[in-house]
Design a protein around this motif. Structure first.
Motif, PDB file in Angstrom:
ATOM      1  N   LEU B  44      11.809   0.740   0.666  1.00  0.00           N
ATOM      2  CA  LEU B  44      12.663  -0.362   0.219  1.00  0.00           C
ATOM      3  C   LEU B  44      11.860  -1.632   0.454  1.00  0.00           C
ATOM      4  O   LEU B  44      11.667  -2.060   1.596  1.00  0.00           O
ATOM      5  CB  LEU B  44      13.959  -0.356   1.029  1.00  0.00           C
ATOM      6  N   LEU B  45      11.372  -2.193  -0.631  1.00  0.00           N
ATOM      7  CA  LEU B  45      10.440  -3.316  -0.541  1.00  0.00           C
ATOM      8  C   LEU B  45      11.101  -4.602  -0.993  1.00  0.00           C
ATOM      9  O   LEU B  45      11.966  -4.591  -1.869  1.00  0.00           O
ATOM     10  CB  LEU B  45       9.247  -3.066  -1.457  1.00  0.00           C
ATOM     11  N   THR B 202      10.849  -2.266   4.532  1.00  0.00           N
ATOM     12  CA  THR B 202       9.709  -2.984   5.105  1.00  0.00           C
ATOM     13  C   THR B 202       9.210  -4.017   4.124  1.00  0.00           C
ATOM     14  O   THR B 202       9.558  -3.998   2.946  1.00  0.00           O
ATOM     15  CB  THR B 202       8.570  -1.998   5.449  1.00  0.00           C
ATOM     16  N   HIS B 203       8.385  -4.923   4.630  1.00  0.00           N
ATOM     17  CA  HIS B 203       7.664  -5.787   3.695  1.00  0.00           C
ATOM     18  C   HIS B 203       6.172  -5.486   3.779  1.00  0.00           C
ATOM     19  O   HIS B 203       5.362  -6.220   3.235  1.00  0.00           O
ATOM     20  CB  HIS B 203       7.969  -7.257   3.984  1.00  0.00           C
ATOM     21  N   CYS B 212       5.703   6.798   1.499  1.00  0.00           N
ATOM     22  CA  CYS B 212       6.768   6.964   0.497  1.00  0.00           C
ATOM     23  C   CYS B 212       6.315   7.577  -0.830  1.00  0.00           C
ATOM     24  O   CYS B 212       5.170   7.441  -1.239  1.00  0.00           O
ATOM     25  CB  CYS B 212       7.411   5.609   0.228  1.00  0.00           C
ATOM     26  N   ASP B 213       7.272   8.216  -1.456  1.00  0.00           N
ATOM     27  CA  ASP B 213       7.067   8.771  -2.796  1.00  0.00           C
ATOM     28  C   ASP B 213       7.642   7.835  -3.856  1.00  0.00           C
ATOM     29  O   ASP B 213       7.239   7.851  -4.999  1.00  0.00           O
ATOM     30  CB  ASP B 213       7.805  10.110  -2.932  1.00  0.00           C
ATOM     31  N   GLU B 214       8.635   7.084  -3.461  1.00  0.00           N
ATOM     32  CA  GLU B 214       9.311   6.199  -4.409  1.00  0.00           C
ATOM     33  C   GLU B 214       9.402   4.821  -3.798  1.00  0.00           C
ATOM     34  O   GLU B 214       9.398   4.682  -2.573  1.00  0.00           O
ATOM     35  CB  GLU B 214      10.764   6.646  -4.635  1.00  0.00           C
ATOM     36  N   ILE B 215       9.537   3.835  -4.652  1.00  0.00           N
ATOM     37  CA  ILE B 215       9.841   2.501  -4.116  1.00  0.00           C
ATOM     38  C   ILE B 215      11.026   1.896  -4.858  1.00  0.00           C
ATOM     39  O   ILE B 215      11.275   2.206  -6.027  1.00  0.00           O
ATOM     40  CB  ILE B 215       8.647   1.519  -4.197  1.00  0.00           C
ATOM     41  N   LEU B 216      11.729   1.094  -4.103  1.00  0.00           N
ATOM     42  CA  LEU B 216      12.861   0.351  -4.642  1.00  0.00           C
ATOM     43  C   LEU B 216      12.551  -1.101  -4.291  1.00  0.00           C
ATOM     44  O   LEU B 216      12.450  -1.435  -3.111  1.00  0.00           O
ATOM     45  CB  LEU B 216      14.128   0.832  -3.942  1.00  0.00           C
TER      46      LEU B 216
END
Lengths: 282, 333
Positions: B44-45, B202-203, B212-216
């Protein structure tokens, strides 16, 4: 798991029934202070008045009228007599609850611990009930439990005491009184604890609440009804309704009962507003 | 009787959010957030204040939701958040310690609150602390732990009740490089070897890339994009830096005719193209426009490039940009 094994293993449920969350909170909160010797010593000292009263009851029976010179309250085994005993215990209520209750929510807020609680399957009711039972237990420890012990001792050691009075009526009335007063003290203390992040300040506010007795006495010299400002006094005055005995000059026991119920409602309202998993800073 | 909205689909381990709006005050923090996550490692970016922590709190059922629907593990969080939290582990960014308890006592206590019997909770506390590498320090008071130990302790309390999803809010915050790598290793192990769903807020893009495999991606409370992070994405899509002499406009037109969109950057042109076939197309365009190409350099577009492109771009331009660049390999899950 052997200590050399560092891999993750899932939880294999043993099938034992889990306790409700409020009970887990209460049990830990009650047992933890008992591991501290200093606190145990304080609890024992808080029982000294009960032990003295028990001794006087015993000698009253053995030596007749002689020990009655000590005064009626010490030898009184009626519910009203126990009300006097509960009033004597007020300083211990102040001290024991300040030690137990000041940090109950404060410490959880200090390190964002509330987020950990509410990340679990528990709600606000479980949390407040669990924390409230801790303070209520220690209130009982210095009030109701000594009264119950004295009732049994009085029944066994004194003449003229009936089983109905000493084993049923008086304990029940003491239970009702202590539950009401203890709930009020507990919720007010928890509400104070929920409003800060420093335990010492919560304890200070708690002491100041009990110090209202002195303030109320001074103000009552001008208007007796201002005794209503006596925080602890309202609880003992309410006892006139439940346990009997004389009521406070200037304030009806019914008014005191309303004040106590109001304190319970106010405590709950504050807790509801303050205890949240998410703190919003505006 | 359970209400229809609280019915549980035991096979549903997904997290689904639809049209979520939320604000602590009148100012909205989350705006029309929608996505669906299957178990896996999700980063979660977003920049500070983009709504990451608020979104995690909404997923935990900690927030009253005025609009939208949040469904976790098949349960509607508006009516069955408590039950859903049995399957969730939460590692808060700030604090997250219960003072006055030893590490093992704290984890066991939180296990009990998570619905475990006393003996199971104590046993699991030892196991979880062993797993995160705190076995030797478990009897120390938690409030005397170093920052690195605190982060591990928070991960252990998150794991103790064996949840399906772990919500980790800045798990590497305050850790030294060695501690950070160790923490990322643990999280990677949990998500990839043990099947935990992980949302890593995280930032730090490097943390996301490691785990991670995915990002949001969130910005100003909106989901800018939701896509896979694949090594292949970096390999297949590349940015080429072009420099040379000649008619620049004709060269740009020739590039455009081949489906390439040149973007000026100082004296150079940047072209995003297929990593394998891009150079041939560029050379053909240069030949057709008689442009003397002096430099043709591949610059791999990193997650950092993509992230900055997304959060720096405005509105609709940003939306979908990351997906366009990364879905070529993995597509949406």
């Amino acid at each position: 798991m052997p200590v050399y094994e560092r891999g993750y293993r899932g939880w294999e449920d043993s099938g034992t029934r889990a306790a409700p969350a409020w009970w887990a909170i209460a049990r830990r909160g009650i047992l933890e202070p008992l591991k501290r010797r200093g606190f145990l010593f304080l609890l024992v000292v808080a029982w000294v008045p009960a032990i003295v009263k028990g001794g006087i009851l015993y000698f009253t029976y053995k030596m007749g009228e002689m020990t009655k010179l000590l005064g009626g309250d010490w030898t009184d085994i009626t519910a009203a007599g126990f009300r006097s005993f509960l009033e004597w215990q007020t300083p211990w209520v102040l001290i024991i609850l300040a030690i137990i209750g000041s940090g109950l929510i404060t410490k959880d807020r200090e390190e964002n611990g509330l987020a950990l609680y509410f990340a679990r399957p528990l709600g606000l009711r479980d949390y407040i009930l669990g924390k409230g039972l801790i303070t209520l237990f220690y209130y009982f420890a210095v009030t109701l439990f000594p009264v119950l012990a004295l009732c049994i001792f009085g029944y066994l050691s004194t003449q003229g005491a009936t089983g109905l009075q000493m084993l049923v009526a008086t304990p029940l009335r003491a239970l009702v009184y202590c539950t009401l007063a203890g709930t009020s003290f507990s919720l007010v203390l928890l509400a104070l604890s929920s409003m800060g992040t420093r335990t010492v300040f919560v304890a200070l506010w708690w002491v100041l609440l009990f110090a209202t007795e002195g303030l109320a006495e001074i103000m009552a010299m001008f208007r007796p009804e201002l005794r209503i400002l006596d925080f602890a006094g309202q609880h003992t005055n309410m006892g006139a309704l439940i346990l009997g005995g004389r009521s406070m000059t200037g304030v009806s026991p019914w008014v005191s009962l309303a004040v106590v119920l109001g304190l319970i409602a106010a405590g709950l309202a504050v807790l509801r507003a303050r205890v949240k998993p998410v703190e919003v800073v505006s | 009787m359970a209400s229809p909205t609280s019915e549980v689909n035991s096979t549903d381990r997904a997290i689904e959010v639809r049209g979520l709006d939320f604000g602590y005050t009148a100012k909205p923090v989350l705006k029309d957030v929608s996505f669906r996550l299957e178990p896996g490692a999700v980063g979660l970016l977003g920049p500070n204040g983009s709504g990451k922590t608020t979104l995690l709190r909404a997923l935990m059922g900690h927030l009253p939701l005025p609009a939208g629907k949040v469904s976790v593990l098949g349960r509607d969080m508006a009516v069955a958040a408590r039950a859903a939290r049995r399957g969730l582990g939460w590692m808060p960014e700030r604090g997250g310690i219960l003072p006055g308890m030893s590490g093992v006592a704290m984890v066991a206590y939180l296990g009990e609150l998570g619905g475990m019997p006393v003996t199971d909770a104590l046993q699991r506390a030892h196991e979880a602390l062993n797993f995160v590498g705190l076995a030797d320090e478990r009897y120390r008071m938690a409030d005397t732990y170093s920052q690195g130990m605190r982060q591990r302790l928070k991960l252990a309390q998150c794991l103790v009740h064996d949840p399906d999803w772990l919500f980790l809010d800045e798990p590497t915050a305050g850790l030294d490089p060695r501690g950070r790598l160790a923490m990322l290793d643990l999280v990677h192990d949990l998500s990839h070897a043990h099947g935990f769903g992980v949302i890593l807020s995280t930032h730090l893009l490097a943390d996301v890339k490691a785990v991670c495999d995915e990002i949001l991606v969130l910005r100003d409370g909106r989901v800018l994009d939701h896509a896979r992070v694949d090594a292949g994405a970096e390999r297949d899509t590349a940015v080429f830096v072009l420099e040379g002499f000649g008619d620049r406009e004709a060269f740009c037109a020739a590039l455009a005719a081949r489906g390439l969109e040149p973007v000026p950057e100082d004296r150079a042109l940047l072209v995003t193209a297929d990593a394998d076939h891009g150079p041939a197309a560029v050379l053909a365009a240069a030949a057709a426009s008689e442009f003397a190409l002096r430099r043709l350099q591949r610059r791999t577009e990193t997650l950092e490039d993509l992230f900055f492109k997304l959060v720096d771009a405005s509105g609709d331009e940003a939306s979908g940009a990351l997906g366009a660049l990364t879905r070529g390999e993995g597509g949406e899950r």
